[in-house]
Design an enzyme around this catalytic site. Structure first.
Site, PDB file in Angstrom:
ATOM      1  N   CYS A 153      16.421  -8.702   0.714  1.00 10.62           N
ATOM      2  CA  CYS A 153      16.712  -9.232  -0.619  1.00 10.62           C
ATOM      3  C   CYS A 153      17.718  -8.367  -1.375  1.00 10.62           C
ATOM      4  CB  CYS A 153      15.435  -9.407  -1.432  1.00 10.62           C
ATOM      5  SG  CYS A 153      14.402  -7.933  -1.555  1.00 10.62           S
ATOM      6  N   HIS A 169      13.494  -7.231  -8.729  1.00  9.22           N
ATOM      7  CA  HIS A 169      14.244  -5.988  -8.734  1.00  9.22           C
ATOM      8  C   HIS A 169      15.364  -6.095  -9.774  1.00  9.22           C
ATOM      9  CE1 HIS A 169      12.462  -5.107  -4.815  1.00  9.22           C
ATOM     10  NE2 HIS A 169      13.044  -6.133  -4.244  1.00  9.22           N
TER      11      HIS A 169
END
Lengths: 343, 343, 343, 343
Positions: free
Chosen positions: D141, D219
């Site tokens: 990711c 994130h």
């Protein structure tokens, strides 16, 4: 004869600074001022600090709580040579006229704009700039952490320094602040911390950015520095930080993986070697968290937002009143009194 | 002549119990045992506690870390009259054969099943049951909190007691445990805490249920008690709690809204009146959190999972070795030494 | 001819209710009102909902954001038969005069005091009480959850019901609310939830207490009920909950250990069988979390604070305008439209 | 004729990839494999995906749960042209022999080392590198997020790029992972993300560092880039990101202050324009979070760790089987099917 010190504000910073002042042989804590009765006000009384009512506070509330007060803030100022302003952000500036009217010197905190005082201050970086001043501003926790590290890095020449500040969202007792789950970027880019460091180190080529994360313990700085005259190894960098006052470097075998263990270390240390508090007034680094690749230095440091400025306030007083011949003497005295002196 | 005490395990409970033992005039801390070198092991050395290698620990690792060790656990047991087992849950039972072989008495923690020892123990509730025993088990933090409260409530007769335990998910330094965001019910209903209290108070009509929530600070108990001979008012209940050792009751004006401020209070208190730690070894209540409606009593209490059993371990030693004529004398001595005695 | 519905307020509740109204064949969503331009306002436009400016909102701000508006709130009210008030707590009451002046009926939310409307409402518990009313108040999320469960428990006779509400501290997008780490007791004991349930079920012998914990996902209720005519087994209780609309009961093999997995389930379900949202409008129970001991029933239920009242608002409209012959027909229609009908 | 796709693993990534594959007109989802019965396995059945037992899973457990299974993983592989491996980290490598024995092509995830496959893949950055391959690895990711941004920045020439990754500690349903309160530095410096990006963009002069923080949502990357041929303004940068597929840029008026509001946006969007999930498969930026000072560009981007690689897996299949003439066609088809295509 001791310098007579008042502390106005008895919250996160004020209560710690008062305790620190009370431990100095050349300073006398003449009292603390607080707006409201609370468990913290009760503790001031239990510690024997004369308690005064600050701002719009109501003395009757203190009486109802069984807390004896010695007067109001102006009474306290009348008994002091200098006041440490530990009022909430921006209130310090409002208090300035009051301090000037009382003819006392003043030390402000980093939440105020730089022009609140004659100079901004951080002991390792510019102790001498504080000499003889009538007002000083101790820079904020993050700025203090950066200014200290700059004092170590200076020997190798900083060509360029990028810091990402991963900030704690609230102090442990601020139970109304969030976020509970999420990351909030600070959209001021670069953030104000870089310019704030330059109030002390005007030429430092630093750029800072920040995010806020859901923790209460400590800030963490992620640093990337390009050095002009790099050292031979990361070990040399680690040794330099270790040799500097107000730095604490954890070895790999100590099992300190992040800020939770740093604060656990602090709680364990409370009471040892005179360290009464569960605070970490040092910049915290990890051996594993220092890496040198050519002239590129990467390192993490953790900053305890509640306490890191406490010894700086004490040194600011020494600089103002010229109670120490130089920064090394002042820092050593402060650190011994607080139990954070290197062995 | 002092009773010689070994502490096996130097984690959350062990390090606190060791510090407490070291403060008693009738006990001698002869050493602590630990499996791995860490910042906590270093602190044992700095405090002057003889350090021994526990279990499968490797002495070379301690040597590499510069931590001098005095031997292995069996060596420590050979110098002790009694060992406090503060090993991780279920390891205490494994250690039992070792302790028996060494001919030392043993105090186990509440993570072990009740039959690990001759009796379960909580000072206010059943001090005398510990007299002369060769092994005791100090009940867990939540059970200790309930047993203490039961000692206060007994005067009014408990007809029925429901407790919901809102449990902290991890200790502050356990950074690998979650959840970060969510509530996890404990599907054991009623939970094991009720039966555990009955190892001490066999007839207590209590039922407990539990959920786990994402905090590290303290547990909170939500209590609903039906009383047989209710007092006249909530104020009478508050007064009774206040008059009992190991209870701390916050007044409304103190500004303590929840567990964040309780722990802030504890950090402030560290160092005062000899209270070196930032712990809360008392059951914590709030005046505002006590309500009486007829014979129905509601109250909250907060329990500091890391430290509440510490004074209980000390009292368990006094009971075992008959170092005190009764619980009141033992508790008073322990509490004075830890700085938590009532004025 | 469809009943014309306005939704005033397009935050957590309002946006969900608007989506639900838009899915009903007997209701027409004539518009939504919002104070400020935001990503949520943009979404109203993208979904084709006529957008009106509420309260003190500035139409220019919407224009600057490229969001076309159809007028102000009074314009919207002029086109509606009824308004769902989804304004922030206490603002609903202020809006009442406005709605009365416009001659529209109104449905208020549970943040308002009970006397804001002619009756309080929860579909399973008192659908018929809403018939023909000009104003109704859909009770709050926790009260709705309790009222629904009461509808199931009624068959066995509730002698006494104690609930501890373990409340989420903030909704997921409320990033300024805390606490980040800590538990905050609600010092109103018993809490207001019990009396609030009795606005619907006047004789229910219930007592509620509450704590706030640092999570954003769901509330969890810890229930202890004494039943007059207890069922034969916990399995019978589970079967009764399973057979009731708006209850979702997880089996042990499903691996749903707490609220994190419940919300994961909800995200997975979005889009299935017409369930467009990632919400859980049902009371959530666990087979493992239901325990019967004699006449004592213990059970956990989780309540999704953001969405549980959404189907209740739809049913409130049907009751008011007598669009359904009874609660079963209304609930079935609502639940089918929202994808939460039992198979 | 459609390419027959198997998905091995039905957790966070697998279930999303399966849903995405099922929406493609040139791909056929022939089944999913899972080790254990769970609410997620039930959902596979409800969606009509043939369910197979993976690894050491026990078919009887599925039968007990009432979940029909179509066979074991080898049976599934026998019906497929290609398998998407969504097994836990490092298990993908173990599965490789199985896939080779079955003669199927394979797409691995970024948790595996780069040499698990013939090439690493990210659609915007190196679609053509995937053409005709028998195995590909979709990067993780964070790496995907960086590779996408690199595709935008390339036009201005990247001289130097520093990224601090502020990583979420656990996914929302991983309720056993912490920390609950604290920041944990990643002591690999620079972190592995930089080298991982270079498996796709070999010459990118990037250095990454990382910390882990207690949130489950997304994130956040804090970027500082020095550009060789800088654009005229930050607005030009914003426009370039906005014009690129798989970027979502929030305007100031939208009220999106951090990741909590980004995920709120995603939940609102679920169901709109065919977007069934509450995911954010795009890189998320903020207009306010892009700043250009000379050739120095600062920007934040948020990355939804659960879903960002989902469209990449679909494109990897199209590249492998040459189902699209170029990346633009593949990306457009994928994004339309998932409801994330630009207008």
């Amino acid at each position: 004869m001791k310098v007579r010190v008042a502390v106005n504000g008895f919250g996160t910073i004020g209560k710690r600074v008062a305790d620190a002042v009370a431990r100095q042989s050349d300073l006398e804590l003449v009292g603390v001022a607080k707006t409201r009765a609370s468990f913290e006000a009760r503790r001031a009384v239990e510690r024997g600090y004369p308690l005064y009512v600050a701002g719009s506070g109501d003395p009757q509330r203190f009486a109802d709580a069984g807390l004896p007060v010695a007067g109001r803030l102006p009474d306290l100022l009348g008994r002091a040579d200098v006041v440490i302003d530990a009022a909430p952000e921006d209130v310090g500036r409002e208090n300035r006229a009051l301090y000037q009217a009382a003819g006392v010197r003043a030390v402000y905190q980093g939440g105020e704009a730089a022009d609140v005082a004659e100079a901004s201050f951080s002991a390792l970086a510019n102790f001498d700039a504080g000499r003889g001043k009538r007002s000083l501003r101790v820079v904020s926790c993050n700025t203090t952490g950066i200014a200290r590290a700059a004092s170590v890095l200076a020997r190798w020449g900083v060509e360029r320094w990028d810091v990402t500040l991963v900030r704690r969202a609230a102090d442990p007792a601020e139970s109304k602040r969030g976020p509970i789950n999420g990351i909030v970027p600070t959209f001021e880019m670069p953030s104000h911390h870089g310019p704030d460091v330059r109030t002390i180190l005007p030429d430092l080529p630093i750029a800072t950015t920040a995010v806020v994360v859901p923790t209460t313990l400590m800030h963490v700085h992620v640093n990337h520095v390009r050095l002009r005259r790099p050292p031979a190894s990361a070990a040399e960098v680690v040794a330099a930080f270790r040799a500097t006052p107000r730095f604490l470097v954890f070895a790999p075998w100590e099992g300190v993986d992040g800020t939770p263990q740093v604060m656990e270390f602090a709680r364990d240390r409370a009471g040892e070697r005179g360290t009464a508090s569960a605070d970490v007034m040092e910049n915290v680094l990890w051996e594993r968290g220092v890496r040198l690749t050519g002239s590129e230095l990467y390192f993490f440091q953790a900053i305890h937002q509640e306490s890191i400025v406490v010894p700086e306030n004490v040194d600011a007083l020494r600089a103002m009143f010229e109670l120490a011949p130089n920064k090394d003497v002042s820092i050593a005295a402060t650190d011994r009194s607080l139990g954070i002196a290197h062995a």
